[in-house]
Design a protein around this motif. Structure first.
Motif: not given
Length: 403
Positions: A352-370
């Motif tokens: 249940n993640g977001p659909a806009p690319l910018g928000e998806q990219y932010a989630h991916l970068i958060d994952f990278a930080e983890r």
């Protein structure tokens, strides 16, 4: 008696479903080219600064194999792609050894015409191929990635080919990525097995061109409060994808993800359809047009038209390498279930993640930080959150993260 191969914590398998197709061939050749320093890792998000020190498996550590139902060797397939301008003309000869090594690890998949094996027998045979590959190479883990041709939406309770391969991945204890719109793990019969497997999985339908652009433009219209009245599109493509999508049922499966992106980003479903036309002379190249009719202030009618021309194999291959590395790292850390953080890569992402690319990219970068946080040395007396034993198992008492 030969010695048992030792498990190397640094070697990771990438088992490709559709291993002799254009995307798989480009991924294998591209990984070898980047590893040898022949070309930069253009298009690989995991090679950007955000993922440095995230503990991802290195490109040289990846070992390729897979299933396919065709017998054209990878070196020959690479030569064909080079002739069509998909690969640099001199690349097939430069990485011929790597292509040949991967080709030796490709096994015949199924079900083939006239195959009388039961579903369980097919799944077990496919899983054994994967287990044998991992054992012979002493791999710490293997990620199964589906890059085969799109299949029609399944009818009834029978598992389609993509779901047989997905079930085999689970049985072999492997994380799974579905880069196609085919059913894969989405088949309702596989939901219990996926949930109880303790494995991470991601998908579905890689976002490489037209839908990538839509995931940027849709939020733009919504954020500027502009009313989109109609959004129509046309795709012209050749190659194996074009031939597969000439089947209306397969095209419908492909278009479902494209339409979902518009519905999720606009909050409504505009008028218009997307058409897919097979043009064999285009080979691996694709042209996508979009016609967007929208209303501005006081009902002023306006139009935006876009044209995307690109090579799907070149767009998809770096994403395959990204996804294999990210999913392998998640598995190493004991993360299980749908990897919603990887929605950036897909038209129809799991979870249940977001659909806009910018928000998806932010989630991916958060994952990278983890991932970076788990890769950092622990403080005095504290175990690292991402520590694993040399054999890839969690330390005594450690719990994997579940979502």
């Amino acid at each position: 008696m030969s010695a048992e191969p030792s498990v190397s914590p640094s070697r990771v398998g990438v088992w490709l479903i559709g291993a002799r197709g254009s995307v798989a061939t480009t991924a294998v050749a591209g990984c070898a080219a980047v590893t040898a320093g022949l070309h930069p890792p253009t298009g690989m998000v995991t090679e950007t600064g955000a993922f440095h020190e995230a503990g991802l498996p290195s490109l040289p550590s990846l070992v390729f194999g897979g299933h396919d139902v065709v017998d054209c060797p990878l070196p020959k397939r690479a030569e064909s792609l080079a002739a069509g301008g998909v690969l640099p003309h001199d690349l097939p000869s430069a990485v011929s050894a790597e292509l040949a090594a991967a080709d030796r690890e490709i096994r015949i998949g199924g079900p083939l015409p006239g195959d009388t094996r039961t579903e369980d027998e097919l799944i077990e045979a496919l899983a054994e191929d994967i287990r044998d590959f991992a054992h012979r190479h002493g791999l710490a883990r293997t990620v199964v990635v589906n890059v085969s041709s799109t299949e029609p939406v399944p009818e009834g309770d029978t598992l389609p080919a993509s779901s047989l391969y997905a079930a085999a991945a689970l049985r072999a204890g492997c994380p799974y990525v579905n880069f196609t719109p085919s059913a894969g793990l989405h088949h309702p019969r596989l939901a219990p097995a996926a949930a109880s497997s303790g494995l991470p999985y991601a998908g579905r339908d890689g976002k490489t061109g037209q839908t990538l652009l839509r995931s940027v433009l849709g939020p733009m219209f919504a954020q500027r409060a502009l009313a989109v009245r109609a959004w129509s599109g046309t795709n012209l493509l050749g190659g194996g994808d074009g031939a597969a999508l000439a089947d209306p049922a397969a095209a419908a499966a492909k278009n479902a993800g494209k339409e979902r992106v518009l519905a999720d980003t606009l909050g409504t479903v505009p008028q218009g359809e997307t058409h897919i036309d097979d043009v064999p002379s285009l080979g691996d190249w694709k042209t996508a047009w979009d016609h967007i009719a929208f209303d501005g202030f006081l009902g002023t009618r306006m139009v935006l038209q876009t044209t995307w021309q690109g090579c799907d194999s070149s767009l998809a291959a770096p994403l395959i390498l990204d996804l294999a590395r990210l999913t392998a790292r998640a598995h190493e850390l004991g993360i299980s279930g749908p990897l919603t953080e990887l929605g950036f890569y897909f038209k129809d992402p799991v979870g249940n993640g977001p659909a806009p690319l910018g928000e998806q990219y932010a989630h991916l970068i958060d994952f990278a930080e983890r991932l970076r946080a788990t890769a950092r040395p622990p403080g005095p007396g504290a175990p690292s959150a991402g520590h694993v034993n040399p054999d890839g198992t969690a330390p005594q008492g450690a719990a994997g993260e579940h979502r």
